[in-house]
Write a protein that holds these residues in place. Structure first.
Motif, PDB file in Angstrom:
ATOM      1  N   VAL A  98       0.842  -1.203   0.000  1.00 38.34           N
ATOM      2  CA  VAL A  98       0.000   0.000   0.000  1.00 38.34           C
ATOM      3  C   VAL A  98       0.878   1.255   0.000  1.00 38.34           C
ATOM      4  N   GLY A  99       1.909   1.254   0.815  1.00 37.81           N
ATOM      5  CA  GLY A  99       2.806   2.403   0.873  1.00 37.81           C
ATOM      6  C   GLY A  99       3.474   2.689  -0.470  1.00 37.81           C
ATOM      7  N   LYS A 101       2.338   1.875  -3.426  1.00 35.97           N
ATOM      8  CA  LYS A 101       1.306   2.353  -4.366  1.00 35.97           C
ATOM      9  C   LYS A 101       0.974   3.810  -4.084  1.00 35.97           C
ATOM     10  N   VAL A 102       0.772   4.145  -2.820  1.00 40.55           N
ATOM     11  CA  VAL A 102       0.412   5.516  -2.455  1.00 40.55           C
ATOM     12  C   VAL A 102       1.537   6.485  -2.854  1.00 40.55           C
ATOM     13  N   SER A 103       2.775   6.058  -2.697  1.00 37.67           N
ATOM     14  CA  SER A 103       3.894   6.935  -3.025  1.00 37.67           C
ATOM     15  C   SER A 103       3.988   7.224  -4.529  1.00 37.67           C
ATOM     16  N   ALA A 105       1.135   7.530  -6.450  1.00 38.49           N
ATOM     17  CA  ALA A 105      -0.158   8.090  -6.891  1.00 38.49           C
ATOM     18  C   ALA A 105      -0.022   9.499  -7.414  1.00 38.49           C
TER      19      ALA A 105
END
Length: 105
Positions: A98-99, A101-103, A105
């Motif tokens: 998740v981290g 992917k978020v980084s 975005a």
């Protein structure tokens, strides 16, 4: 769209890893065929996703999905241990995916 392709590649990685177990060292025909087809499709989709995603991030997410999914399938299908340390570690892998992917975005 490339994130969905990457996710599908990760799911197929789980398929071929579990297929390896069912193929019994490639001695069973249909599980072996399933494994090889899943492996090939996973690599093709990863390659397609890498056309626009950063290689380090995409590869880490692909491996993370594969590791997390394979460990969960091992618990569900093969009665592997599910002790607290293992579950927390799998949660950390999930947080890392998740981290990453978020980084991006």
């Amino acid at each position: 769209m490339n994130w969905l392709i990457l996710f599908a590649a990760g799911v197929l990685e789980v398929c071929w890893a579990v297929g390896l177990k069912y193929s019994d060292g490639f001695t069973k025909l249909w599980p072996s065929v399933f494994t090889v087809v899943s492996l090939t499709a996973s690599f093709i989709l990863l390659g397609l996703a890498l056309k626009s995603l950063p290689v380090g991030t995409a590869y880490a997410i692909w491996v993370g999905i594969g590791a997390l999914g394979t460990a969960v399938m091992g618990i569900l299908l093969f009665d592997e241990s599910s002790d607290v340390v293992k579950l927390v570690s799998l949660g950390l892998i999930c947080a890392g995916i998740v981290g990453l992917k978020v980084s991006q975005a």
